[in-house]
Design a protein around this motif. Sequence first.
Motif, PDB file in Angstrom:
ATOM      1  N   GLN A 524       0.437  -9.793  26.433  1.00 23.04           N
ATOM      2  CA  GLN A 524       1.527 -10.604  26.947  1.00 23.04           C
ATOM      3  C   GLN A 524       2.477  -9.725  27.761  1.00 23.04           C
ATOM      4  OE1 GLN A 524       4.191 -12.497  24.178  1.00 23.04           O
ATOM      5  NE2 GLN A 524       4.925 -10.584  23.308  1.00 23.04           N
ATOM      6  N   VAL A 525       2.997 -10.315  28.831  1.00 25.43           N
ATOM      7  CA  VAL A 525       4.030  -9.693  29.649  1.00 25.43           C
ATOM      8  C   VAL A 525       5.238 -10.605  29.586  1.00 25.43           C
ATOM      9  CG1 VAL A 525       4.675  -8.844  31.926  1.00 25.43           C
ATOM     10  CG2 VAL A 525       2.284  -8.676  31.161  1.00 25.43           C
ATOM     11  N   SER A 526       6.384 -10.065  29.213  1.00 29.11           N
ATOM     12  CA  SER A 526       7.597 -10.873  29.032  1.00 29.11           C
ATOM     13  C   SER A 526       8.684 -10.431  29.990  1.00 29.11           C
ATOM     14  CB  SER A 526       8.114 -10.745  27.589  1.00 29.11           C
ATOM     15  OG  SER A 526       7.145 -11.155  26.649  1.00 29.11           O
ATOM     16  N   LEU A 527       9.466 -11.396  30.446  1.00 27.82           N
ATOM     17  CA  LEU A 527      10.671 -11.115  31.233  1.00 27.82           C
ATOM     18  C   LEU A 527      11.862 -11.568  30.414  1.00 27.82           C
ATOM     19  CD1 LEU A 527      12.046 -10.201  33.867  1.00 27.82           C
ATOM     20  CD2 LEU A 527      11.818 -12.564  34.682  1.00 27.82           C
ATOM     21  N   PHE A 528      12.723 -10.615  30.085  1.00 25.67           N
ATOM     22  CA  PHE A 528      13.894 -10.905  29.270  1.00 25.67           C
ATOM     23  C   PHE A 528      15.154 -10.918  30.124  1.00 25.67           C
ATOM     24  CE2 PHE A 528      10.909  -8.650  26.446  1.00 25.67           C
ATOM     25  CZ  PHE A 528      10.753  -9.604  25.446  1.00 25.67           C
ATOM     26  N   ASP A 529      16.034 -11.848  29.800  1.00 25.61           N
ATOM     27  CA  ASP A 529      17.381 -11.868  30.374  1.00 25.61           C
ATOM     28  C   ASP A 529      18.293 -11.155  29.377  1.00 25.61           C
ATOM     29  OD1 ASP A 529      19.900 -12.346  31.345  1.00 25.61           O
ATOM     30  OD2 ASP A 529      19.715 -14.531  31.428  1.00 25.61           O
ATOM     31  N   VAL A 530      18.782  -9.967  29.760  1.00 24.71           N
ATOM     32  CA  VAL A 530      19.651  -9.192  28.873  1.00 24.71           C
ATOM     33  C   VAL A 530      21.041  -9.032  29.495  1.00 24.71           C
ATOM     34  CG1 VAL A 530      17.782  -7.964  27.714  1.00 24.71           C
ATOM     35  CG2 VAL A 530      18.691  -7.060  29.861  1.00 24.71           C
ATOM     36  N   SER A 531      21.369  -9.944  30.412  1.00 21.02           N
ATOM     37  CA  SER A 531      22.677  -9.871  31.069  1.00 21.02           C
ATOM     38  C   SER A 531      23.811 -10.084  30.083  1.00 21.02           C
ATOM     39  CB  SER A 531      22.766 -10.895  32.204  1.00 21.02           C
ATOM     40  OG  SER A 531      22.497 -12.198  31.724  1.00 21.02           O
ATOM     41  N   ASP A 532      23.557 -10.862  29.024  1.00 22.22           N
ATOM     42  CA  ASP A 532      24.526 -11.023  27.944  1.00 22.22           C
ATOM     43  C   ASP A 532      23.992 -10.271  26.742  1.00 22.22           C
ATOM     44  OD1 ASP A 532      26.285 -11.707  25.970  1.00 22.22           O
ATOM     45  OD2 ASP A 532      25.991 -13.881  26.134  1.00 22.22           O
ATOM     46  N   PRO A 533      24.500  -9.074  26.450  1.00 22.74           N
ATOM     47  CA  PRO A 533      23.957  -8.266  25.350  1.00 22.74           C
ATOM     48  C   PRO A 533      24.007  -8.970  24.001  1.00 22.74           C
ATOM     49  CG  PRO A 533      25.424  -6.953  26.727  1.00 22.74           C
ATOM     50  CD  PRO A 533      25.600  -8.372  27.153  1.00 22.74           C
ATOM     51  N   ALA A 534      24.885  -9.936  23.855  1.00 23.38           N
ATOM     52  CA  ALA A 534      24.996 -10.643  22.580  1.00 23.38           C
ATOM     53  C   ALA A 534      23.949 -11.731  22.433  1.00 23.38           C
ATOM     54  CB  ALA A 534      26.394 -11.248  22.440  1.00 23.38           C
ATOM     55  N   ALA A 535      23.307 -12.110  23.537  1.00 24.20           N
ATOM     56  CA  ALA A 535      22.358 -13.213  23.471  1.00 24.20           C
ATOM     57  C   ALA A 535      21.153 -12.966  24.371  1.00 24.20           C
ATOM     58  CB  ALA A 535      23.056 -14.528  23.853  1.00 24.20           C
ATOM     59  N   PRO A 536      20.321 -11.949  24.072  1.00 24.46           N
ATOM     60  CA  PRO A 536      19.118 -11.732  24.880  1.00 24.46           C
ATOM     61  C   PRO A 536      18.166 -12.917  24.731  1.00 24.46           C
ATOM     62  CG  PRO A 536      19.034 -10.407  22.877  1.00 24.46           C
ATOM     63  CD  PRO A 536      20.402 -11.009  22.929  1.00 24.46           C
ATOM     64  N   ARG A 537      17.453 -13.250  25.804  1.00 26.52           N
ATOM     65  CA  ARG A 537      16.505 -14.362  25.739  1.00 26.52           C
ATOM     66  C   ARG A 537      15.304 -14.066  26.621  1.00 26.52           C
ATOM     67  NH1 ARG A 537      16.860 -18.266  29.970  1.00 26.52           N
ATOM     68  NH2 ARG A 537      18.369 -17.659  31.577  1.00 26.52           N
ATOM     69  N   SER A 540      10.522 -15.774  30.715  1.00 28.25           N
ATOM     70  CA  SER A 540       9.182 -16.101  31.164  1.00 28.25           C
ATOM     71  C   SER A 540       8.175 -15.236  30.420  1.00 28.25           C
ATOM     72  CB  SER A 540       9.058 -15.877  32.677  1.00 28.25           C
ATOM     73  OG  SER A 540       7.803 -16.283  33.161  1.00 28.25           O
ATOM     74  N   GLN A 541       6.945 -15.761  30.288  1.00 30.84           N
ATOM     75  CA  GLN A 541       5.903 -15.040  29.571  1.00 30.84           C
ATOM     76  C   GLN A 541       4.550 -15.282  30.231  1.00 30.84           C
ATOM     77  OE1 GLN A 541       4.571 -16.850  25.982  1.00 30.84           O
ATOM     78  NE2 GLN A 541       3.932 -14.942  25.008  1.00 30.84           N
ATOM     79  N   PHE A 542       3.769 -14.204  30.386  1.00 23.78           N
ATOM     80  CA  PHE A 542       2.362 -14.313  30.768  1.00 23.78           C
ATOM     81  C   PHE A 542       1.539 -13.933  29.551  1.00 23.78           C
ATOM     82  CE2 PHE A 542      -1.574 -12.158  31.778  1.00 23.78           C
ATOM     83  CZ  PHE A 542      -2.216 -13.090  32.575  1.00 23.78           C
ATOM     84  N   PHE A 543       0.493 -14.698  29.253  1.00 24.17           N
ATOM     85  CA  PHE A 543      -0.337 -14.431  28.082  1.00 24.17           C
ATOM     86  C   PHE A 543      -1.807 -14.522  28.471  1.00 24.17           C
ATOM     87  CE2 PHE A 543      -2.645 -16.570  24.475  1.00 24.17           C
ATOM     88  CZ  PHE A 543      -2.863 -15.410  23.745  1.00 24.17           C
ATOM     89  N   GLN A 544      -2.590 -13.500  28.108  1.00 30.02           N
ATOM     90  CA  GLN A 544      -4.033 -13.492  28.319  1.00 30.02           C
ATOM     91  C   GLN A 544      -4.710 -13.297  26.967  1.00 30.02           C
ATOM     92  OE1 GLN A 544      -6.165 -13.864  31.230  1.00 30.02           O
ATOM     93  NE2 GLN A 544      -7.469 -14.141  29.419  1.00 30.02           N
ATOM     94  N   LYS A 545      -5.373 -14.340  26.498  1.00 33.85           N
ATOM     95  CA  LYS A 545      -5.984 -14.320  25.181  1.00 33.85           C
ATOM     96  C   LYS A 545      -7.067 -13.246  25.079  1.00 33.85           C
ATOM     97  CE  LYS A 545      -8.219 -17.412  21.849  1.00 33.85           C
ATOM     98  NZ  LYS A 545      -8.766 -18.787  21.625  1.00 33.85           N
ATOM     99  N   ASP A 546      -7.173 -12.645  23.900  1.00 33.06           N
ATOM    100  CA  ASP A 546      -8.234 -11.686  23.568  1.00 33.06           C
ATOM    101  C   ASP A 546      -8.351 -10.570  24.606  1.00 33.06           C
ATOM    102  OD1 ASP A 546      -8.851 -13.224  21.329  1.00 33.06           O
ATOM    103  OD2 ASP A 546     -10.318 -14.429  22.428  1.00 33.06           O
ATOM    104  N   SER A 547      -7.266  -9.914  24.868  1.00 29.25           N
ATOM    105  CA  SER A 547      -7.261  -8.838  25.866  1.00 29.25           C
ATOM    106  C   SER A 547      -6.304  -7.732  25.435  1.00 29.25           C
ATOM    107  CB  SER A 547      -6.856  -9.380  27.239  1.00 29.25           C
ATOM    108  OG  SER A 547      -5.504  -9.816  27.228  1.00 29.25           O
ATOM    109  N   GLY A 548      -6.418  -6.597  26.112  1.00 34.17           N
ATOM    110  CA  GLY A 548      -5.522  -5.482  25.867  1.00 34.17           C
ATOM    111  C   GLY A 548      -5.298  -4.707  27.145  1.00 34.17           C
ATOM    112  N   SER A 549      -4.247  -3.886  27.166  1.00 34.23           N
ATOM    113  CA  SER A 549      -3.919  -3.115  28.354  1.00 34.23           C
ATOM    114  C   SER A 549      -3.516  -1.706  27.980  1.00 34.23           C
ATOM    115  CB  SER A 549      -2.776  -3.771  29.138  1.00 34.23           C
ATOM    116  OG  SER A 549      -2.385  -2.953  30.233  1.00 34.23           O
ATOM    117  N   GLU A 550      -4.013  -0.747  28.758  1.00 31.32           N
ATOM    118  CA  GLU A 550      -3.646   0.652  28.572  1.00 31.32           C
ATOM    119  C   GLU A 550      -2.145   0.865  28.737  1.00 31.32           C
ATOM    120  OE1 GLU A 550      -4.735   5.009  30.596  1.00 31.32           O
ATOM    121  OE2 GLU A 550      -5.949   3.239  31.032  1.00 31.32           O
ATOM    122  N   ALA A 551      -1.486  -0.015  29.484  1.00 33.11           N
ATOM    123  CA  ALA A 551      -0.048   0.121  29.722  1.00 33.11           C
ATOM    124  C   ALA A 551       0.759  -0.038  28.444  1.00 33.11           C
ATOM    125  CB  ALA A 551       0.412  -0.900  30.753  1.00 33.11           C
TER     126      ALA A 551
END
Length: 647
Positions: A524-537, A540-551
């Motif tokens: 999974q690759v996630s994009l977090f909004d951390v502009s408000d440190p008290a309320a990170p959210r 967006s999310q990308f998900f590829q089932k049954d996979s892995g990444s060297e990253a």
Amino acid sequence: MKTLIRTAVTAAALAAVTAACTSSTGGTSGPPPKTVSLGAVRLVAYDSCDDALAGLRERAAANVTAYGFGGVMPFAVAEDSAAASKARVTATPEHSTTNVHEAGVDEPDLVKTDGNRIVTVADGTLRIIDTATRKVTGSLKLVEGEAGPGMPADLLVSGDRALVLMRGGDIMYKARSFMPPGDTRYVLVDLAGEPRVLSTIRPQGSYVDARMIGSTVRLVTRSQPEITFPEPKQDATEADLLKANQEAVRRAPVTAWLPRVEITDASGAVRKDVVTCERVSHPADYTGTSMLTVHTIDLAQGVTEAGTDPISLAADGDVVYGTGQSLYVASNPRWWSPVVRPAVDTVAPAVEPTPDDPAVSPAPTPTVPPEETEVHRFDITKPGAPSYVASGKVPGRLLNQYALSEYDGHLRIATTVGSGDEKSSTSSVYVLKADTLAKVGEVGGLGEGERIYSVRFIGPIGYCVTFRQVDPLYTLDLRDPVAPKVTGELKITGYSAYLHPGGEGRLIGIGQEASEQGRTRGTQVSLFDVSDPAAPRRMSQFFQKDSGSEAEWDPHAFLYWPKTGLSVIPLNKANESGALVLRIGDSGIEELGLIKHPRQHQEGGYTYEPGIQRSLVIGDSLWTVSYEGVQVNDMATLSSQGWIPLR
């Protein structure tokens, strides 16, 4: 018998123990580090070889066991006119560089580019690719015979000089004997014209890591004292063995500890140097069973009369973190057990003995090392050899270099105490003064019953991901070093194993999605909004089932091009592999496609898809690198533009 080690970690993760100690007449000259007093922290060099020998013997004898030393070892100036430099800069296409922890501090990797050429090292061979013609214009085999395939190596490049860092092979053990691994070697290569070797540096010990600022490289190696312990006598007790080993330590000469280096120039002439006693420092508390050595090489000058200008510290370490001012080396606690002792008067078997072998006495239950992370700081603000500044210690285990961060005169360090599968497991962030490494603040209680999976410090803000069944992303306010605090928490399934800045108020996470029970499901690759440190959210999310990444475990495999949001990670699925191309914008993640390299054919009709390891942006093209070759794709359409085989 030689010093032996047996560990639960795989042999490939171990570092080299060098052969028997031989004295050197070369010597390394230079002034010793100054004695400095910083409160309770003692920072000194030894006054003399007698002082060094007495101190090292005393500490090593106190830490030797009946089975030896326990523990784990890791893993002429090129001419360039101003006019030529200006022309090259003008003609150089816009390009990406290695994804590094700190801007301006380059890290070794298997591929480098300056926009005009790509330099790679694989299977013991260095290759140069011209990006304009898309052809291999030079290659240089750095090993002899069949030693190259599978040999791990990285490189650093400055101008027309490359430094190839070769780790050697695996460690093998046999009863009563030690099979040394392949050489740890640093090879300086001239890239102007047909590549050629300028010098080869063989340090004693194992390569840990390196950092480069400008053209100056600092290389960290780790060695253990080379002491031959006596063969055990018939019916010897563990107390007898311990006493005999302590006596062997107390008889050992100082050369058993002093690290050596061998330098071979282009003509084949060999020079042998040894780190002199006056250039060895030690913290107040040390074991005497290992030595860290920092070698300095300016790639623009090559190896000069000063050699690698080494300095040593009587300490251990396996994690390196560097800034523009400091080089940090940290050591982690590791689970280990001493090697099993063979019975007296038995023939050494051809394979490593096991506790079930009747010819082997069972080993005692090993002593588990304390869960503490030691960290040592070197000042690298001046040319030449760095100077040892301070040592410090915090509870817990360090994840990787991203759990360390120097900012505004302080070092922040995140660790976990406990294995991560017990309720007692917890994580903390400590703040230490950079000049003394004395603790000034801490914030704990992160992820009770979990362990740290990723950390990122961005200025005065910290981000920490812990995981067992769900993924809490913590935001930390570190503006007041005395009183750091948690400001926000986000709980989602899965985890991020690597965190990357994604622009103002944005954070990118690379990791795994997981079920509510903590079972991983795929990349999974996630994009977090951390502009408000008290309320990170999570936006967006990308998900590829049954996979892995060297990253997930190697940030060098992640490409993020801020100009367009282009992001690339290696992706391995059940029946295919390639490079996943995404566009990560201010508000979301868009999948653009999967780049694959041509299928490779082997004898017997077997075919496979090469695993892509690195991605580069050069001009308007996306270059991807695997061991089999380099492919060029249009960055906008991902259409193939060329294939450059490397085998």
